[in-house]
Enzyme design. Structure first.
Site, PDB file in Angstrom:
ATOM      1  N   HIS A  12       5.128 -10.331 -11.865  1.00 36.39           N
ATOM      2  CA  HIS A  12       4.544 -11.346 -11.563  1.00 36.39           C
ATOM      3  C   HIS A  12       4.858 -12.154 -10.246  1.00 36.39           C
ATOM      4  O   HIS A  12       3.855 -13.022  -9.784  1.00 36.39           O
ATOM      5  CB  HIS A  12       5.265 -12.446 -12.639  1.00 36.39           C
ATOM      6  N   LEU A  15       0.754  -9.379  -5.682  1.00 43.67           N
ATOM      7  CA  LEU A  15      -0.143 -10.027  -5.206  1.00 43.67           C
ATOM      8  C   LEU A  15      -1.152 -10.168  -6.448  1.00 43.67           C
ATOM      9  O   LEU A  15      -1.446 -11.232  -6.734  1.00 43.67           O
ATOM     10  CB  LEU A  15      -0.914  -8.891  -4.217  1.00 43.67           C
ATOM     11  N   GLY A  17       0.079 -10.007  -9.817  1.00 44.32           N
ATOM     12  CA  GLY A  17       1.034 -10.734 -10.620  1.00 44.32           C
ATOM     13  C   GLY A  17       0.809 -12.156 -10.451  1.00 44.32           C
ATOM     14  O   GLY A  17       0.821 -12.975 -11.518  1.00 44.32           O
ATOM     15  N   SER A 109      -7.936   2.576  -7.079  1.00 44.22           N
ATOM     16  CA  SER A 109      -9.035   3.615  -6.796  1.00 44.22           C
ATOM     17  C   SER A 109      -8.905   4.847  -6.308  1.00 44.22           C
ATOM     18  O   SER A 109      -9.561   5.773  -6.231  1.00 44.22           O
ATOM     19  CB  SER A 109     -10.303   2.742  -5.990  1.00 44.22           C
ATOM     20  N   CYS A 110      -7.439   4.856  -5.604  1.00 44.48           N
ATOM     21  CA  CYS A 110      -7.285   6.047  -5.075  1.00 44.48           C
ATOM     22  C   CYS A 110      -6.911   7.071  -6.035  1.00 44.48           C
ATOM     23  O   CYS A 110      -6.409   8.347  -5.882  1.00 44.48           O
ATOM     24  CB  CYS A 110      -5.919   5.904  -4.459  1.00 44.48           C
ATOM     25  N   THR A 165     -10.533  -2.076  -6.835  1.00 48.63           N
ATOM     26  CA  THR A 165     -10.897  -1.569  -5.428  1.00 48.63           C
ATOM     27  C   THR A 165      -9.779  -2.147  -4.574  1.00 48.63           C
ATOM     28  O   THR A 165      -8.771  -2.671  -5.134  1.00 48.63           O
ATOM     29  CB  THR A 165     -12.204  -1.821  -5.061  1.00 48.63           C
ATOM     30  N   ASN A 166      -9.709  -2.162  -3.259  1.00 49.60           N
ATOM     31  CA  ASN A 166      -8.727  -2.580  -2.282  1.00 49.60           C
ATOM     32  C   ASN A 166      -8.853  -4.164  -2.583  1.00 49.60           C
ATOM     33  O   ASN A 166      -9.748  -4.804  -2.496  1.00 49.60           O
ATOM     34  CB  ASN A 166      -9.091  -2.177  -0.813  1.00 49.60           C
ATOM     35  N   LEU A 167      -7.483  -4.767  -2.785  1.00 48.36           N
ATOM     36  CA  LEU A 167      -7.359  -6.057  -2.833  1.00 48.36           C
ATOM     37  C   LEU A 167      -6.726  -6.752  -1.686  1.00 48.36           C
ATOM     38  O   LEU A 167      -6.386  -6.445  -0.689  1.00 48.36           O
ATOM     39  CB  LEU A 167      -6.510  -6.215  -4.026  1.00 48.36           C
TER      40      LEU A 167
END
Length: 345
Positions: A12, A15, A17, A109-110, A165-167
């Site tokens: 939590h 990023l 959480g 996504s990796c 995806t990338n966040l």
């Protein structure tokens, strides 16, 4: 999922959480279960099972993970595979033993092959070789997907795997040794702007808050460390922002608040809709992204504009690019009625 449901958010403080916590709290959910690492070590099976037995969560968002960019993955491969396997094994198994109604496992996504056709569909999983720079992390996440699939098949659980995806977004990691591409770009351009302004005090505060500035970055923006430990601007001539690789790889970027919305949307789907997540091999996998990608150079230009940096940008092509393109096919979740709302700029 009701507002009174007992909901456990693993991870939590991270990023994803924190975004989930904000979103659920805004929805009026009154039984959010959270634990800091100092109170619950998720790599210890007995501790995790004791927590589930005592707290009896009905829903679980498994966002806890050891994450990082190319440098961190390359430097600490053993830590990435061990820690992530331990966390997800313990939580998924404990959730089954405790009778959790639904669990949502956050991946990456990796997991898809390095030479994957674009955009990447869910059924491309395990159809090719992984990107070497983050293979240990990817293998751990794939193991988590297969674990959820296996528990669903054997025990009839409802465990869903979300591949974002990338966040980027609030509470991101800006440590230049371990951060992902967008926060690294933001901080590098921000530091270069401060250097051009001659604002050494602001650079000192930045380093104290967000972590050590690597020597190659200090050299590029013309900083040196004095014996007192304070930063001094030695010159603004020929300063530049140094970025990794060629800048040609493409990346898809999703705001973490959009991901949180997607996760809650998926968790609240009814039984019939839930069944639509499964492909022919019964892999409970669904992509979440924005459906659009840009080159790292294009992203860097956007960041520079927003930050207000107008100086030189150089690319260190001795550093790895990573996967050349990572665009998710999000048709499955769009067909269910969800779409992202936050544009990159």
């Amino acid at each position: 999922m009701k507002k009174t449901s007992r909901i456990y958010i693993a991870g939590h403080t991270g990023l994803v959480g924190t975004a989930l916590f904000r979103r659920l709290e805004a929805e009026g959910c009154s039984n959010l279960l959270v634990r800091k690492h100092s109170d619950l070590d998720l790599t210890k099976q007995t501790d995790v099972e004791a927590f589930f037995k005592a707290e009896k969560p009905e829903y679980v968002f498994l966002a806890a993970a050891k994450v990082g960019g190319i440098m961190a993955n390359y430097t600490y491969p053993a830590e990435f595979i061990y820690t992530n396997l331990a966390i997800q094994n313990n939580i998924i198994h404990a959730a089954w033993k405790a009778g959790v109604k639904r669990l949502l496992f956050l991946g990456s996504s990796c997991i898809y092959p390095k030479e994957c056709p674009q955009p990447m569909k869910e059924n491309y999983l395990l159809t090719g070789t992984l990107e070497p720079t983050n293979e240990p992390y990817a293998i751990a996440k794939i193991a988590g997907i297969k674990m959820c699939q296996s528990y669903n098949r054997q025990y009839g659980t409802q465990y869903l795997c979300v591949m974002p995806t990338n966040l980027y977004g609030p509470n991101d990691n800006f440590d230049l040794e371990t951060s992902h591409v967008l926060p690294a770009l933001i901080r590098k351009f921000h530091l270069a702007k401060l250097a051009n302004q001659g604002d050494g005090d602001a650079i000192i505060k930045d380093e104290q808050k967000y972590g050590t500035i690597p020597e190659e970055i200090k050299l590029s923006i013309k900083l040196k460390t004095l014996t007192s430990g304070r930063q001094k601007i030695t010159s603004n001539d020929n300063s530049f922002v140094l970025l990794w690789g060629s800048g040609n790889p493409k990346r898809e970027l999703l705001h973490v608040n959009d991901l949180a919305d997607a996760c809650i949307f998926l968790t609240q789907m009814d039984e019939k809709a839930f069944g639509r997540f499964f492909d022919d091999t019964h892999t409970p996998l669904i992509n979440v992204g924005c459906g659009k990608d840009q080159t790292v150079k294009e992203i860097a230009a956007i960041v520079a504009e927003v930050v207000g940096y107008t100086g030189d940008v150089r690319w260190d092509q001795n550093k790895p690019d990573g996967t050349l393109q990572k665009l998710l096919d999000i048709s499955k979740i769009k067909n269910l009625g969800w779409k992202p709302n936050i544009a990159l700029k």
